[in-house]
Design a protein around this motif. Structure first.
Motif, short mmCIF file in Angstrom:
data_model
loop_
_atom_site.label_atom_id
_atom_site.label_comp_id
_atom_site.label_asym_id
_atom_site.label_seq_id
_atom_site.Cartn_x
_atom_site.Cartn_y
_atom_site.Cartn_z
N VAL A 96 0.80 -1.14 0.15
CA VAL A 96 -0.09 0.07 -0.01
C VAL A 96 0.82 1.21 0.10
CG1 VAL A 96 -1.91 1.05 1.15
CG2 VAL A 96 -1.84 -1.40 1.41
N ILE A 97 0.77 2.10 -1.12
CA ILE A 97 1.56 3.14 -1.53
C ILE A 97 1.17 4.29 -0.93
CG2 ILE A 97 3.05 4.47 -2.94
CD1 ILE A 97 3.66 1.65 -4.25
N PHE A 106 5.14 7.65 -9.60
CA PHE A 106 4.07 8.38 -9.91
C PHE A 106 4.58 9.41 -11.04
CE2 PHE A 106 1.30 11.95 -9.64
CZ PHE A 106 0.23 11.49 -9.41
N SER A 107 5.59 10.14 -11.00
CA SER A 107 6.06 11.16 -11.89
C SER A 107 6.56 10.47 -12.93
CB SER A 107 7.24 12.05 -11.37
OG SER A 107 7.01 12.02 -9.94
N LEU A 112 4.56 15.90 -12.93
CA LEU A 112 4.18 16.40 -11.79
C LEU A 112 5.20 16.29 -10.64
CD1 LEU A 112 0.62 16.03 -11.93
CD2 LEU A 112 1.74 18.16 -12.55
N GLU A 113 6.51 15.97 -10.84
CA GLU A 113 7.33 15.56 -9.68
C GLU A 113 7.13 16.79 -8.70
OE1 GLU A 113 9.80 13.05 -9.74
OE2 GLU A 113 10.69 13.65 -7.85
N VAL A 182 8.04 12.34 1.52
CA VAL A 182 7.53 12.36 0.30
C VAL A 182 6.43 11.31 -0.17
CG1 VAL A 182 7.96 12.51 -2.20
CG2 VAL A 182 9.53 13.49 -0.62
N ASP A 183 6.76 10.15 0.29
CA ASP A 183 6.00 8.90 0.15
C ASP A 183 6.40 7.67 0.86
OD1 ASP A 183 7.86 7.96 -1.27
OD2 ASP A 183 6.85 8.52 -3.32
#
Ligand code: UDP
Length: 246
Positions: A96-97, A106-107, A112-113, A182-183
Motif C-alpha cells: 500500500v503506497i 508516480f512522476s 508533476l514531480e 514524500v511517500d
C-alpha cells in the motif's frame, strides 16, 4: 503482559528481513538485515549496520503510531539491536503506497514531480514475484479475494484509513525533525479473522525522506540512483529521531 521471548529457528529469509520463531507460537522475531535491493532485485548490495538503523527507526515509528491509534504487529525489542518481537500475522499480499508529494513511479507515469497532494494519495500493488508486483485497483482487489485475501470493502476502507492516517502522523513526525516525507509503502496482516494490523517496517528503505533545509536525500533513493552514502543518510534520520526522544 511482560514475557521472556527466546529466539528459535529461522523460518523465512526475505529480501530485507529474516523471520525467526520464538518460544511463543503467536509471536515472531523479525530481524532487519543489511541487505539492500532495488529494481526488483536487479541491483543489490550489503550496507553494514543498515539492519540496526532500520530496526531502530521502524520500531520508534511503530510505537508512535500505536500511541496514536494505529494497531500494529509490534510488541517489543528483540534479542539484538536489529530485531524486534512481533505478533504473528497472515500477511495480506498488497503493498500500500501512500503519497504526500509526487515522486518516483508516480512522476514517471504522470510527471508533476514534487506536486503536493491535498490529501494522502493511496495506490496498491499486488505482491507477486511471478507477476512482477503489478499495480492493482480497488475493484480488482475486491474481485479476487482468493489472491488478495481482502474479504470485503470494509476491510479495504480500514486499510485506506490506517494508511492515510499513518501518512498524516508520519508527515508531522518527520516535519518536526526537519525532514519532508514524500511517500512511503506499508503492508498489513491479519492477526485474527477480523483484525488487520500494520506490519513489516517503515524505514528509509520504504519511505522517501528529504532534509527540508538542505534538500539532501536521506532514503533508499541514495542506493537506487547512486546519489551518495546510504548509511550516512539513514544515520542522520536515526540521529534526529533519537535527539527528539531525549
Ligand atoms: N516502495 C517500497 N517497496 C517497493 C516499492 C515502493 O518500499 O517495492 C516505497 C518507495 O521507497 C517509495 C514509495 O514506496 O517511498 C513509492 O514508491 P514508487 O511507487 O514511487 O516506486 P519506486 O519509484 O520507488 O520504485
Amino acid at each position: 503482559m511482560e514475557r521472556d521471548f527466546i529466539r528459535q529457528g529461522l523460518i523465512h529469509s526475505g529480501k530485507a528481513n529474516n523471520v525467526y520463531a520464538t518460544n511463543y507460537p503467536d509471536y515472531l522475531e523479525l530481524e532487519s538485515s543489511d541487505r539492500i535491493l532495488a529494481g526488483n532485485g536487479a541491483k543489490r548490495d550489503i550496507i553494514l549496520g543498515k539492519g540496526v538503523l532500520n530496526n531502530k527507526i521502524s520500531s520508534t515509528i511503530f510505537k508512535y503510531l500505536e500511541e496514536n491509534g494505529i494497531p500494529t504487529h509490534f510488541v517489543c525489542e528483540g534479542s539484538n539491536e536489529a530485531s524486534k518481537i512481533v505478533r504473528a500475522a497472515q500477511m495480506i499480499p498488497l503493498e500500500v503506497i501512500c503519497r504526500l508529494y509526487a515522486a518516483g513511479s508516480f512522476s514517471k507515469r504522470y510527471g508533476l514531480e514534487g506536486k503536493k497532494f491535498s490529501e494522502p494519495l493511496i495506490e496498491y500493488t499486488y505482491k507477486s514475484d511471478l507477476y512482477g508486483d503489478p499495480i492493482i485497483d480497488r475493484k480488482t482487489i475486491l474481485a479476487i479475494p482468493e489472491k488478495t485475501l481482502i474479504k470485503n470493502e470494509r476491510e479495504l476502507n480500514l486499510i485506506d484509513y490506517y494508511t492515510a492516517r499513518t501518512g498524516l502522523l508520519l508527515s508531522k513526525f518527520y516535519y518536526e525533525l526537519g525532514i519532508k516525507l514524500v511517500d512511503f509503502k506499508v503492508e498489513y496482516g491479519r492477526i485474527s479473522s477480523d483484525q488487520i494490523v500494520l506490519c513489516d517496517e517503515i524505514s528509509p528503505d520504504t519511505c522517501r525522506l528529504i532534509d527540508i533545509e538542505t534538500g539532501e536525500i536521506l532514503d533508499k533513493d541514495l542506493f537506487r540512483k547512486d546519489l551518495g552514502d546510504v548509511g550516512k543518510g539513514y544515520s542522520k534520520v536515526l540521529r534526529r529521531i533519537t535527539k527528539k526522544e531525549k
